[in-house]
Design a protein around this motif. Structure first.
Motif, PDB file in Angstrom:
ATOM      1  N   PHE A  30      -6.724  -7.612   6.872  1.00 43.81           N
ATOM      2  CA  PHE A  30      -5.529  -6.381   6.088  1.00 43.81           C
ATOM      3  C   PHE A  30      -6.750  -4.975   6.655  1.00 43.81           C
ATOM      4  CE2 PHE A  30      -6.006  -3.395   1.878  1.00 43.81           C
ATOM      5  CZ  PHE A  30      -4.842  -2.659   2.511  1.00 43.81           C
ATOM      6  N   PHE A  31      -8.431  -5.166   6.111  1.00 41.82           N
ATOM      7  CA  PHE A  31     -10.034  -3.763   6.015  1.00 41.82           C
ATOM      8  C   PHE A  31      -9.522  -3.783   7.437  1.00 41.82           C
ATOM      9  CE2 PHE A  31     -10.506  -5.610   1.979  1.00 41.82           C
ATOM     10  CZ  PHE A  31     -10.114  -4.061   1.100  1.00 41.82           C
ATOM     11  N   GLY A  32      -9.886  -5.001   8.228  1.00 34.21           N
ATOM     12  CA  GLY A  32      -9.813  -5.040  10.023  1.00 34.21           C
ATOM     13  C   GLY A  32      -8.460  -3.804  10.490  1.00 34.21           C
ATOM     14  N   PRO A  33      -7.889  -4.343  10.237  1.00 32.45           N
ATOM     15  CA  PRO A  33      -6.942  -3.547  10.667  1.00 32.45           C
ATOM     16  C   PRO A  33      -6.437  -1.679  11.032  1.00 32.45           C
ATOM     17  CG  PRO A  33      -5.632  -5.133  10.680  1.00 32.45           C
ATOM     18  CD  PRO A  33      -7.284  -5.733  10.059  1.00 32.45           C
ATOM     19  N   ALA A  89      -0.033  -7.175   1.984  1.00 30.85           N
ATOM     20  CA  ALA A  89      -0.922  -5.398   1.370  1.00 30.85           C
ATOM     21  C   ALA A  89      -0.693  -4.862   3.241  1.00 30.85           C
ATOM     22  CB  ALA A  89      -1.890  -5.661   1.287  1.00 30.85           C
ATOM     23  N   LEU A  90      -0.921  -5.177   4.590  1.00 27.38           N
ATOM     24  CA  LEU A  90      -0.808  -4.920   5.542  1.00 27.38           C
ATOM     25  C   LEU A  90       0.495  -4.072   5.845  1.00 27.38           C
ATOM     26  CD1 LEU A  90      -2.454  -3.723   7.628  1.00 27.38           C
ATOM     27  CD2 LEU A  90      -1.729  -5.728   8.947  1.00 27.38           C
ATOM     28  N   GLU A  91       1.940  -5.452   5.494  1.00 28.88           N
ATOM     29  CA  GLU A  91       3.256  -4.468   5.180  1.00 28.88           C
ATOM     30  C   GLU A  91       2.995  -3.265   4.121  1.00 28.88           C
ATOM     31  OE1 GLU A  91       6.071  -5.099   6.785  1.00 28.88           O
ATOM     32  OE2 GLU A  91       5.364  -7.808   7.730  1.00 28.88           O
ATOM     33  N   LEU A  92       2.660  -3.348   3.586  1.00 30.65           N
ATOM     34  CA  LEU A  92       2.898  -2.436   2.776  1.00 30.65           C
ATOM     35  C   LEU A  92       2.425  -0.769   2.876  1.00 30.65           C
ATOM     36  CD1 LEU A  92       3.296  -3.770  -0.858  1.00 30.65           C
ATOM     37  CD2 LEU A  92       4.956  -2.446   0.354  1.00 30.65           C
ATOM     38  N   ILE A  93       0.689  -0.778   3.561  1.00 25.42           N
ATOM     39  CA  ILE A  93       0.272   0.072   3.538  1.00 25.42           C
ATOM     40  C   ILE A  93       0.870   0.854   4.871  1.00 25.42           C
ATOM     41  CG2 ILE A  93      -1.720  -0.336   4.960  1.00 25.42           C
ATOM     42  CD1 ILE A  93      -3.822   1.088   3.496  1.00 25.42           C
ATOM     43  N   THR A  94       1.233  -0.022   6.027  1.00 25.29           N
ATOM     44  CA  THR A  94       1.791   0.152   7.101  1.00 25.29           C
ATOM     45  C   THR A  94       2.687   1.301   6.507  1.00 25.29           C
ATOM     46  OG1 THR A  94       1.534  -1.308   8.283  1.00 25.29           O
ATOM     47  CG2 THR A  94       3.339   0.269   9.143  1.00 25.29           C
TER      48      THR A  94
END
Length: 267
Positions: free
Chosen positions: A102-105, A148-153
């Motif tokens: 998450f934080f890395g991407p 979480a990555l899906e949502l922040i995208t």
């Protein structure tokens, strides 16, 4: 002019398959690895990048821009698996997984956006997981980090639309890669109340990966997305039933869906 593509986690598995396929389609491809010197058998250049190290990210992005003068496509592929009962996974391992998944991407995205904004163009593809659409037993941390990555995208897409920068998610199902060997496994403890259900679920997960789809399918899907003028918000790639499970989650009552997952994992 060939588009410049950077793939994080490009030394093996899905990332390597994407890089090798795009290299045959007139793209200038760079992959990343924490230790690129270990990988000589790639058809594209590997640069050093550790997604948990901001200085490493910025150095890699600067290297590519200085070499090519532009930056067209970022594929956030680097990720890590993690399994275990949430109660028994050390907190430092949970944080480490979020650093990678998450934080890395997010930090890589932050590093490429200024160049894409200057160009008034760019595409960012985040490789998530079908597991990110549901809380899977003994994969809860992985599901949460990918979800979480899906949502922040979804949020970032709207923030960058005025700069002619596209962003999308691609959620793969199970693919035949070495992800199972590289993931963190909480040990199956003899005195654990989770010993039997976790041990059985772990075997089932490994079987799914071993019998998974060819990563070339993901590579072809990514290529099609790059060629798409206006990519969708979400894509799913994998077995029909894995993709259909997302549809079922939307239409079934919560407890019915939960029972279906329990039956699948024999819990």
């Amino acid at each position: 002019m060939s588009k410049v593509v950077l793939i994080t986690g490009g030394s093996s598995g899905i990332g390597k398959s994407i890089g090798e396929f795009l290299s045959t389609k007139d793209f200038k491809v760079y992959g990343t690895s924490r230790n690129p010197e270990r990988y000589a058998q790639t058809s594209f250049e590997l640069v050093q990048l550790d997604v948990s190290d901001v200085a490493s990210i910025e150095k890699a992005i600067t290297t590519v821009i200085e070499k090519e003068g532009r930056f067209d496509v970022l594929i956030n592929n680097a990720g890590a698996g993690i399994t275990g009962p949430v109660e028994e996974i050390p907190m430092e391992e949970i944080k480490r997984n979020f650093e990678t998944n998450f934080f890395g991407p997010i930090n890589v995205i932050k590093s490429v956006l200024p160049q894409m904004r200057r160009q008034n163009s760019g595409l960012i593809i985040n490789i998530t997981s079908i597991a990110g659409y549901m809380g899977l037993p003994y994969r809860g941390v992985y599901s949460a980090s990918k979800g979480a990555l899906e949502l922040i995208t979804e949020a970032i897409r709207m923030e960058i639309k005025d700069f002619n920068i596209q962003m999308t998610n691609v959620a793969p199902g199970d693919f035949a890669t070495n992800i199972a060997a590289g993931r963190y496994h909480a040990p199956v403890l003899d005195d654990s109340p989770y010993k039997n259900p976790y041990g059985n679920t772990l075997k089932l997960m490994d079987e799914h990966v071993d019998s998974g789809k060819d990563p070339l399918l993901m590579a072809k899907a990514i290529h099609e997305i790059i060629l798409t003028e206006k990519p969708k918000v979400h894509y799913k790639v994998g077995e029909f039933m894995q993709k259909f499970s997302i549809v079922l989650k939307r239409i079934l009552p919560d407890k019915v869906y939960e029972k279906m997952l329990q039956n699948h994992y024999k819990l």
